[in-house]
Design an enzyme around this catalytic site. Sequence first.
Site, PDB file in Angstrom:
ATOM      1  N   GLU A  12       7.409  -8.855  15.716  1.00 36.54           N
ATOM      2  CA  GLU A  12       6.959  -9.219  17.055  1.00 36.54           C
ATOM      3  C   GLU A  12       7.100 -10.719  17.290  1.00 36.54           C
ATOM      4  O   GLU A  12       7.499 -11.161  18.363  1.00 36.54           O
ATOM      5  CB  GLU A  12       5.502  -8.782  17.226  1.00 36.54           C
ATOM      6  N   ARG A  36       0.820  -1.222   0.000  1.00 39.26           N
ATOM      7  CA  ARG A  36       0.000   0.000   0.000  1.00 39.26           C
ATOM      8  C   ARG A  36       0.848   1.264   0.000  1.00 39.26           C
ATOM      9  O   ARG A  36       0.388   2.314  -0.438  1.00 39.26           O
ATOM     10  CB  ARG A  36      -1.001  -0.025   1.149  1.00 39.26           C
TER      11      ARG A  36
END
Length: 172
Positions: free
Chosen positions: A95, A58
């Site tokens: 993460e 994007r």
Amino acid sequence: MDLKHHIRGIPDFPKPGILFYDISTLLRHGPAWKEAMRRLAVLVRPHRPTVLAGIESRGFLVAAPLALELGLGFVMLRKRGKLPGAIIGLNYALEYGTDRIEMQADAVRPGDRVVVLDDLLATGGTLAACIALLRQAGAEVPGAAALIELTFLKGRDRLGGTAFDSLIAYDD
């Protein structure tokens, strides 16, 4: 114009508990999209970039039209294995695991002033890796920007002092 009115929140996407901020509603509204590009140009122009870089995928939608508006070139920062020819890349921690960002080896030259763009800044890990990769290639990275910032995730804190701007902020 309040650009936030043109962003749709989609609950539980891509997984339960996540609220996804969908920019497709902004993209399909011509006047709002044009205003977003105008405002980003105002934020990016003071960094005096020589090229803009967009983060897959994007971020391409943000950086490419803005580069055209500013009369600059556009560089793609992509996930592993998506670019032809000689590439350089950087592995970075997520993460839960690792990922890799790559660009063509000749995409930037030493001394180029690159502003990095994406649709959204969350935790900042990918954007920080992109900044590091561009600097590894010899570019200066005076700034970065996104349409949306999730301020509660403190992603800008991971950018090592690189200036960051966004058009829309969500605080929770």
